[in-house]
Scaffold this active site. Structure first.
Site, PDB file in Angstrom:
ATOM      1  N   ARG A 159       0.886  -1.298   0.131  1.00 46.62           N
ATOM      2  CA  ARG A 159      -0.065  -0.156   0.033  1.00 46.62           C
ATOM      3  C   ARG A 159       0.722   1.197  -0.062  1.00 46.62           C
ATOM      4  O   ARG A 159       0.443   2.246  -0.505  1.00 46.62           O
ATOM      5  CB  ARG A 159      -0.809  -0.103   1.316  1.00 46.62           C
ATOM      6  CG  ARG A 159      -1.971  -1.156   1.191  1.00 46.62           C
ATOM      7  CD  ARG A 159      -2.761  -1.294   2.308  1.00 46.62           C
ATOM      8  NE  ARG A 159      -1.750  -1.651   3.594  1.00 46.62           N
ATOM      9  CZ  ARG A 159      -2.171  -2.041   4.909  1.00 46.62           C
ATOM     10  NH1 ARG A 159      -3.521  -2.060   5.066  1.00 46.62           N
ATOM     11  NH2 ARG A 159      -1.336  -2.231   5.732  1.00 46.62           N
TER      12      ARG A 159
ATOM     13  N   LYS B 275       0.672 -18.761   7.399  1.00 48.26           N
ATOM     14  CA  LYS B 275       0.192 -20.123   8.240  1.00 48.26           C
ATOM     15  C   LYS B 275      -1.335 -19.721   8.684  1.00 48.26           C
ATOM     16  O   LYS B 275      -1.878 -20.828   8.718  1.00 48.26           O
ATOM     17  CB  LYS B 275       1.115 -20.035   9.526  1.00 48.26           C
ATOM     18  CG  LYS B 275       1.276 -18.967  10.245  1.00 48.26           C
ATOM     19  CD  LYS B 275       2.291 -18.708  11.032  1.00 48.26           C
ATOM     20  CE  LYS B 275       2.859 -17.081  10.974  1.00 48.26           C
ATOM     21  NZ  LYS B 275       4.188 -16.881  11.302  1.00 48.26           N
TER      22      LYS B 275
ATOM     23  N   ILE C 155      13.051 -23.418   8.752  1.00 49.27           N
ATOM     24  CA  ILE C 155      13.384 -24.447   8.802  1.00 49.27           C
ATOM     25  C   ILE C 155      12.523 -25.408   7.880  1.00 49.27           C
ATOM     26  O   ILE C 155      11.350 -25.392   7.911  1.00 49.27           O
ATOM     27  CB  ILE C 155      12.980 -25.228  10.334  1.00 49.27           C
ATOM     28  CG1 ILE C 155      13.514 -24.295  11.347  1.00 49.27           C
ATOM     29  CG2 ILE C 155      13.607 -26.788  10.410  1.00 49.27           C
ATOM     30  CD1 ILE C 155      12.956 -24.620  12.912  1.00 49.27           C
TER      31      ILE C 155
ATOM     32  N   LYS D 186       0.600 -23.348  13.033  1.00 51.17           N
ATOM     33  CA  LYS D 186       1.275 -24.165  12.515  1.00 51.17           C
ATOM     34  C   LYS D 186       1.069 -25.651  12.607  1.00 51.17           C
ATOM     35  O   LYS D 186       1.411 -26.398  12.006  1.00 51.17           O
ATOM     36  CB  LYS D 186       2.753 -23.906  13.040  1.00 51.17           C
ATOM     37  CG  LYS D 186       3.092 -22.316  12.727  1.00 51.17           C
ATOM     38  CD  LYS D 186       4.267 -22.080  13.710  1.00 51.17           C
ATOM     39  CE  LYS D 186       4.719 -20.367  13.204  1.00 51.17           C
ATOM     40  NZ  LYS D 186       5.688 -19.782  13.998  1.00 51.17           N
TER      41      LYS D 186
HETATM   42  N1  LIG Z   1       7.471 -11.839  10.371  1.00 53.47           N
HETATM   43  C1  LIG Z   1       8.140 -13.128  10.108  1.00 53.47           C
HETATM   44  O1  LIG Z   1       9.297 -13.638  10.751  1.00 53.47           O
HETATM   45  C2  LIG Z   1       7.505 -14.182   9.582  1.00 53.47           C
HETATM   46  C3  LIG Z   1       7.769 -15.754   9.612  1.00 53.47           C
HETATM   47  C4  LIG Z   1       7.045 -16.735   9.066  1.00 53.47           C
HETATM   48  C5  LIG Z   1       5.841 -16.359   8.137  1.00 53.47           C
HETATM   49  N2  LIG Z   1       5.363 -15.005   8.398  1.00 53.47           N
HETATM   50  C6  LIG Z   1       4.215 -14.740   7.790  1.00 53.47           C
HETATM   51  O2  LIG Z   1       4.728 -13.990   6.519  1.00 53.47           O
HETATM   52  C7  LIG Z   1       3.424 -13.313   6.143  1.00 53.47           C
HETATM   53  C8  LIG Z   1       4.035 -11.504   6.159  1.00 53.47           C
HETATM   54  O3  LIG Z   1       4.463 -11.192   7.327  1.00 53.47           O
HETATM   55  P1  LIG Z   1       5.191 -10.023   7.700  1.00 53.47           P
HETATM   56  O4  LIG Z   1       5.993 -10.166   8.855  1.00 53.47           O
HETATM   57  O5  LIG Z   1       6.343  -9.807   6.559  1.00 53.47           O
HETATM   58  O6  LIG Z   1       4.301  -8.782   7.519  1.00 53.47           O
HETATM   59  P2  LIG Z   1       4.344  -7.133   7.687  1.00 53.47           P
HETATM   60  O7  LIG Z   1       5.769  -6.864   7.884  1.00 53.47           O
HETATM   61  O8  LIG Z   1       3.447  -6.452   8.448  1.00 53.47           O
HETATM   62  O9  LIG Z   1       4.315  -6.911   6.067  1.00 53.47           O
HETATM   63  C9  LIG Z   1       3.125  -7.039   5.435  1.00 53.47           C
HETATM   64  C10 LIG Z   1       3.117  -6.158   4.031  1.00 53.47           C
HETATM   65  O10 LIG Z   1       1.865  -6.600   3.288  1.00 53.47           O
HETATM   66  C11 LIG Z   1       1.550  -5.240   2.848  1.00 53.47           C
HETATM   67  N3  LIG Z   1       0.088  -5.016   2.636  1.00 53.47           N
HETATM   68  C12 LIG Z   1      -0.927  -5.291   3.611  1.00 53.47           C
HETATM   69  N4  LIG Z   1      -2.018  -5.127   3.102  1.00 53.47           N
HETATM   70  C13 LIG Z   1      -1.802  -5.056   1.747  1.00 53.47           C
HETATM   71  C14 LIG Z   1      -2.936  -4.787   0.758  1.00 53.47           C
HETATM   72  N5  LIG Z   1      -4.230  -4.733   1.010  1.00 53.47           N
HETATM   73  N6  LIG Z   1      -2.340  -4.494  -0.490  1.00 53.47           N
HETATM   74  C15 LIG Z   1      -1.002  -4.569  -0.713  1.00 53.47           C
HETATM   75  N7  LIG Z   1       0.070  -4.731   0.280  1.00 53.47           N
HETATM   76  C16 LIG Z   1      -0.514  -4.779   1.488  1.00 53.47           C
HETATM   77  C17 LIG Z   1       2.186  -4.143   3.739  1.00 53.47           C
HETATM   78  O11 LIG Z   1       2.125  -2.999   3.180  1.00 53.47           O
HETATM   79  P3  LIG Z   1       2.079  -1.500   3.892  1.00 53.47           P
HETATM   80  O12 LIG Z   1       3.227  -1.633   4.945  1.00 53.47           O
HETATM   81  O13 LIG Z   1       2.300  -0.594   2.691  1.00 53.47           O
HETATM   82  O14 LIG Z   1       1.000  -1.366   4.382  1.00 53.47           O
HETATM   83  C18 LIG Z   1       3.199  -4.807   4.324  1.00 53.47           C
HETATM   84  O15 LIG Z   1       4.182  -4.302   3.337  1.00 53.47           O
HETATM   85  C19 LIG Z   1       2.581 -13.244   7.066  1.00 53.47           C
HETATM   86  O16 LIG Z   1       1.480 -14.178   6.703  1.00 53.47           O
HETATM   87  C20 LIG Z   1       3.052 -13.712   8.399  1.00 53.47           C
HETATM   88  O17 LIG Z   1       2.370 -14.873   9.015  1.00 53.47           O
HETATM   89  C21 LIG Z   1       5.922 -14.131   8.855  1.00 53.47           C
END
Ligand SMILES: NC(=O)c1ccc[n+]([C@@H]2O[C@H](COP(=O)([O-])OP(=O)(O)OC[C@H]3O[C@@H](n4cnc5c(N)ncnc54)[C@H](OP(=O)(O)O)[C@@H]3O)[C@@H](O)[C@H]2O)c1
Length: 438
Positions: free
Chosen positions: A45, A108, A139, A208
């Site tokens: 966004r 997840k 992992i 998970k």
């Molecule tokens: N963080 C981890 O270490 C980790 C580990 C394993 C799995 N995951 C999974 O990976 C996924 C992402 O996690 P994350 O930690 O990277 O999340 P995050 O840091 O909150 O990033 C989410 C991203 O999605 C974008 N977004 C949200 N709504 C949107 C929309 N309607 N249109 C376009 N872009 C949109 C946000 O953009 P804006 O910032 O511009 O709003 C942001 O860039 C999740 O499913 C999470 O469960 C994360």
């Protein structure tokens, strides 16, 4: 050779880590695949106002705030959904499928709720769905279960699947600091979210575990069918008592195949200090798997931009290989071509030794009263532990129980909750037997 072109929606932690790895390892990826991967479009966004350093590494990538525009672009061959949540993310994945494009996701929560239906739709269209990053982050448990030990039949799995909870528990144990202080520090360090509920109340680990039940057993279990208990009630004193018993405390996601069906739970539990899972500290994750071929153990970072990014990039590479293979069959993301619906066995019939921690306003006869309530349910005390030098107005002590059925213990706890000498509700933790399938 012509590149396979990637569109990434979501440029937060995981999206940025993925973009950095795709740039840093660009040559190596081409050598491994025999063709390059190119980031042709990115979406978030705020991509125009706050693109971030990782986006700058891919200057030719088209930037958009519209995921729909990215998904339908003819120069996007594979879509990475790295947004999270169960609403927009589901729309992105379904739209990519409609366009016949492979999807890689780390989501997840969505996969635990809708993974089986999504995979059915992808399989019918012959399109790849990659989800390695969604379980235990960096992992490669999916690949291990689908390929590495596919020939085995798994009896039991025990995982430490939430790095935030594990960090908090092991810091409380290591420093002796109060739970709330350690949680605050974890939030300041960025290890815990401002709203930590998904992590410390066990819901993240439960999602998970639902995915792992599909991977290991081919069963589709709804997350809400899995009993869950978080770590909020664990105190420093619990580690002292657990230590006296030669144990530590971990938030465990457990799955066992029993004659009646699968028994699944996410709960804090006592783990023998000599068990390999007891050595998993800090924000690390691990999964112990027991099958007919013996035990295997998987360990590493369960989260974080780079570890999770590696899983996403590896899935992108696998999806690209399938795209390039004429008539290539997509590899099943749940390790099974299809999943059966399964209702897990009730946790009430599980027999375990338990650790019960009480906080009481001390007075004579307390122990006899508690023992009588337990005896009414056929539950026997094995031992009583009491550390010295506590204030008699809030005296903690522990009893360990002979093996008992959980429903008998729950009935006794229900009666105990009405007792006027308790400072708060008793804490009941199962003692994991020997981390074997029995
Ligand atoms: N963080 C981890 O270490 C980790 C580990 C394993 C799995 N995951 C999974 O990976 C996924 C992402 O996690 P994350 O930690 O990277 O999340 P995050 O840091 O909150 O990033 C989410 C991203 O999605 C974008 N977004 C949200 N709504 C949107 C929309 N309607 N249109 C376009 N872009 C949109 C946000 O953009 P804006 O910032 O511009 O709003 C942001 O860039 C999740 O499913 C999470 O469960 C994360």
């Amino acid at each position: 050779m012509r590149s396979v072109r990637i569109g990434i929606v979501g440029l937060g932690n995981v999206g940025s880590g993925t973009l950095r790895l795709l740039r840093r390892n660009v040559d190596q990826i081409e050598r491994k695949l025999g063709f390059p991967l190119e980031v042709s479009a990115v979406c978030s966004r705020s991509v125009h106002t706050k693109p971030g350093d990782a986006v700058a590494l891919h200057p030719t990538a088209f930037r958009t705030t519209s995921w729909n525009e990215l998904v339908t672009r003819p120069d996007v061959d594979i879509v990475a959904e790295l947004v999270g949540g169960t609403t927009v993310a589901k729309d992105i994945i379904e739209s990519a499928l409609t366009a016949g494009k492979p999807v890689v996701t780390a989501n997840k929560e969505l996969l635990a709720d809708h993974g089986a239906e999504l995979w059915k739709q992808f399989r019918e269209r012959g399109v790849t769905l990659g989800l390695e990053a969604s379980v235990a982050g960096g992992i490669p448990v999916l690949t291990a279960l689908r390929d590495g030990i596919a020939g085995d039949s798994i009896d039991a799995m025990i995982g430490i699947l939430n790095g935030t909870s594990n960090y908090i528990l092991t810091e409380v144990e290591r420093t002796g600091a109060p739970f709330d202080q350690v949680l605050g520090e974890a939030q300041a360090l960025g290890y815990a979210e401002a709203d930590p509920s998904a992590d410390i109340d066990g819901y993240d680990a439960r999602s998970k575990l639902a995915i792992l039940a599909a991977l290991a057993f081919g069963e589709r279990v709804r997350p809400e069918q899995i009993p869950v208990e978080g770590i909020r009630r664990i105190r420093t004193i619990d580690f002292a008592y657990a230590g006296r018993l030669g144990h530590t405390i971990r938030l465990l996601a457990t799955a066992r195949r029993e004659s009646e069906g699968l028994r699944l739970a996410v709960r804090p539990a006592l783990v023998d200090k000599s068990a390999i899972l007891a050595s998993v500290t800090g924000s690390y994750n691990a999964l112990w798997v027991h099958g007919q071929g013996g035990d295997t153990f998987y360990y590493g970072r369960g989260a974080g931009p780079e570890p999770t990014g590696v899983a996403v990039v590896s899935d992108l590479m696998a999806a690209a290989r399938t795209l390039r293979k004429p008539n290539g069959q997509p590899a099943p993301p749940f390790a099974h071509m299809s999943l059966d619906d399964h209702t897990p066995v009730s946790s009430g019939t599980e027999e375990r030794q338990f650790f019960l921690r009480f906080r009481v306003r001390d007075r004579p006869g307390i122990l006899a009263g508690l023992a009588a309530i337990l005896a009414e349910q056929g539950v026997s005390i094995e031992a009583v532990l009491q550390e010295p030098h506590f204030d008699k107005s809030d005296l903690p002590f522990v009893v360990t129980l002979e093996p008992a059925k959980r429903h008998a213990l729950e009935a006794a706890l229900e009666v105990m909750r009405g007792l006027d000498f308790l400072v708060d509700d008793p804490l009941a933790l199962p003692i994991e037997p020997t981390l074997t399938a029995s």
